[in-house]
Design an enzyme around this catalytic site. Structure first.
Site, PDB file in Angstrom:
ATOM      1  N   THR A  55       0.779  -1.367  -0.287  1.00 26.23           N
ATOM      2  CA  THR A  55       0.035   0.144  -0.483  1.00 26.23           C
ATOM      3  C   THR A  55       0.995   1.109   0.282  1.00 26.23           C
ATOM      4  OG1 THR A  55      -0.084  -0.425   2.198  1.00 26.23           O
ATOM      5  CG2 THR A  55      -2.024  -1.073   0.950  1.00 26.23           C
ATOM      6  N   GLY A  75       0.205  -6.656   6.294  1.00 27.29           N
ATOM      7  CA  GLY A  75      -0.980  -7.233   7.217  1.00 27.29           C
ATOM      8  C   GLY A  75      -0.707  -7.647   8.473  1.00 27.29           C
ATOM      9  N   GLY A 117      -0.604  -2.846  13.807  1.00 25.36           N
ATOM     10  CA  GLY A 117      -1.717  -3.595  14.104  1.00 25.36           C
ATOM     11  C   GLY A 117      -2.673  -2.499  12.976  1.00 25.36           C
ATOM     12  N   CYS A 122      -3.138   3.679   6.866  1.00 30.28           N
ATOM     13  CA  CYS A 122      -3.587   2.661   8.198  1.00 30.28           C
ATOM     14  C   CYS A 122      -4.617   3.751   8.957  1.00 30.28           C
ATOM     15  CB  CYS A 122      -3.450   1.501   8.642  1.00 30.28           C
ATOM     16  SG  CYS A 122      -1.749   1.839   9.335  1.00 30.28           S
ATOM     17  N   LEU A 146       3.229   3.310  13.308  1.00 24.04           N
ATOM     18  CA  LEU A 146       2.946   3.412  13.669  1.00 24.04           C
ATOM     19  C   LEU A 146       2.073   2.424  15.077  1.00 24.04           C
ATOM     20  CD1 LEU A 146       0.044   6.026  11.816  1.00 24.04           C
ATOM     21  CD2 LEU A 146       2.169   6.477  12.288  1.00 24.04           C
TER      22      LEU A 146
END
Length: 486
Positions: A119, A200, A218, A251, A420
């Site tokens: 991504t 992922g 996560g 994300c 992060l």
């Protein structure tokens, strides 16, 4: 047999890369702060100059996102990150406290394994390489196969610039034959000191179970609460800016909107005005089938795709100028696709009666998915903002700012980062925006300031007082007896 040969070749490649990285890191560890900074500046400059080329490569190869936005991400990962870390002490003596007689010394962790997602492939490589070299570490990358060429080109550009500036060869390298077995070898090998895992959930869990210290992130699933005191047009603009940036592939971007009954109509009107398309119940059900795969994971067919591409995939008829698809939702759960992370311009829309209900709902959403990551609140009420900040199971509560850009530190003053941490609640080893400070250990040189005698406890004042009182009492009794005898 062919598969076995490929796996064995990948494993051997990793071992060779790690061996070279180990030797290179030993040279890096002897360099001064000035030498390290010269190398990092050369890397950042080269990456910045290639930002457009690499953005187009990533977009063309993966089919994710918008190349113009990937240019911004590459600029952020190179120029923005470098400006933040360039004056940071990361080599040798960090701090000397003459009063407490303690000296802090930075110690590189060694060789870092960098796992790269599809991504944000080029920007994540630039960022991770910069913070690794800045701290005197070597880094070996495991690329996502779907972004292999863009990742390899990025590494070629920054490693060549680094070597011209004095970086030892092998300090920045990448697998060119990526396999699951090769990546497993990279994570578990004795030469690997730390894993930086971005990808992922399965990949992050594998990193943490490898036996090697790891920093992983996560999934994000941040709700955005528009509280009744918010500036609605500005709140909507920020959410739309964030959710459409690179088609929602960051994300930290918003995954749902929570409004109150009192401002629902105004928020819906503003969302429509700014290009949101609200799905009818039947359209919502139609799109819902494409958000998640049968195994519960996100459907890669929608990741980073435009509204028009998603509409074509799902046979939906939406306006040509639609920027985001929104479905009204009331439920939360693993089997409720709209309540989960959607790395695409798709949002869930919830309605509550007051901020207390919004607080409970956002916690419910996060506990099902996204705990430890990020949430957003748009409000002018500091009391409510603080209440959210104190209670939410996240590492970042972003106030009046776009989630995607605020979470990574672009529109906030947090450390700029593309990894992060999600803290313990999110299964991560840290809640930080990962910076160079996460990639070195601290050796403390501490001088003695007390002796054993100083540590022994003296009789307490109360005991002395008690003893004195008893002696005085005995003297008094003796004096009285002698007085009677006379």
């Amino acid at each position: 047999m062919v598969t076995l040969d490929k796996d064995l070749a990948s494993i051997q490649e990793v071992r060779d890369l790690l061996s070279a990285a180990k030797s290179a890191q030993q040279i890096l560890a002897k360099m001064s702060q000035e030498q390290i900074d010269q190398i990092c500046e050369a890397m950042a400059t080269a990456a910045y100059e290639a930002r457009e080329k690499l953005a187009k490569m990533a977009s063309d190869e993966t089919g994710f996102g918008i190349w113009q936005d990937k240019v911004v991400k590459n600029s952020f990962a190179s120029k923005f990150v470098w400006n933040y870390i360039k004056d940071m002490k990361t080599v040798g003596i960090l701090n000397e406290d003459s009063e407490k007689k303690v000296i802090d010394v930075a110690v590189p962790v060694g060789v870092v394994a960098g796992l790269i997602p599809s991504t944000n492939p080029t920007s994540t490589v630039i960022y991770k390489a910069l913070i690794a070299i800045k701290t005197g570490n070597a880094i070996v990358f495991s690329p996502h196969p779907n972004a292999l060429n863009a990742i390899l080109e990025t590494i070629k550009i920054i490693s060549e610039a680094a070597e011209k500036a004095g970086c030892p060869k092998g300090a920045i390298s990448c697998m060119v034959k990526p396999t699951m077995q090769g990546t497993a070898e990279l994570m578990k090998h004795d030469y690997t000191s730390l894993i930086l895992a971005t990808g992922g959930s399965a990949m992050v869990k594998a990193a943490y179970s490898s036996g090697t210290p790891a920093i992983g992130v996560g999934p994000g699933n941040g709700p955005a609460y528009i509280e009744k005191s918010a500036d609605i047009p500005l709140a909507v603009k920020r959410i739309m800016d964030s959710k459409t940036f690179d088609n929602g592939t960051i994300c930290a971007s918003e995954q749902s909107i929570i409004v109150e009954t009192s401002n629902k109509a105004a928020v819906i009107a503003e969302l429509k005005k700014q290009g949101a398309y609200f799905l009818s119940p039947s359209e919502s059900a139609q799109l819902e089938k494409y958000i998640m795969r049968p195994n519960g994971s996100m459907n890669p067919q929608i990741v980073g795709k435009s509204v028009q591409a998603i509409a074509q995939l799902t046979s939906l008829s939406v306006p040509k100028n639609a920027r985001v698809l929104i479905a009204e939702e009331t439920k939360v759960g693993h089997k409720v696709p709209y309540s989960r992370e959607k790395l695409a311009p798709i949002l869930a829309f919830y309605t509550v009666e007051n901020w207390e209900e919004a607080c409970a709902l956002s916690m419910d959403i996060l506990h099902h998915e996204g705990a430890g990551h990020t949430m957003m609140i748009h409000s002018q009420n500091d009391t409510i903002i603080r209440a959210f900040g104190l209670k939410k199971p996240v590492s970042r509560v972003l106030v009046n700012t776009p989630g995607a850009l605020g979470g990574i530190g672009a529109t906030t003053n947090m450390a700029p980062a593309l990894t992060l941490g999600c803290g313990a609640v999110g299964g991560s080893s840290t809640s930080d925006n990962i910076s160079p400070e996460n990639l070195f250990n601290i050796r403390r040189i501490a001088y003695g300031v007390r002796e054993l005698e100083d540590l022994r406890e003296e009789p307490s004042a109360s005991n002395n007082s008690s003893s004195i009182n008893e002696e005085q009492l005995v003297d008094t009794i003796v004096e009285r007896i002698l007085a009677k005898l006379q």
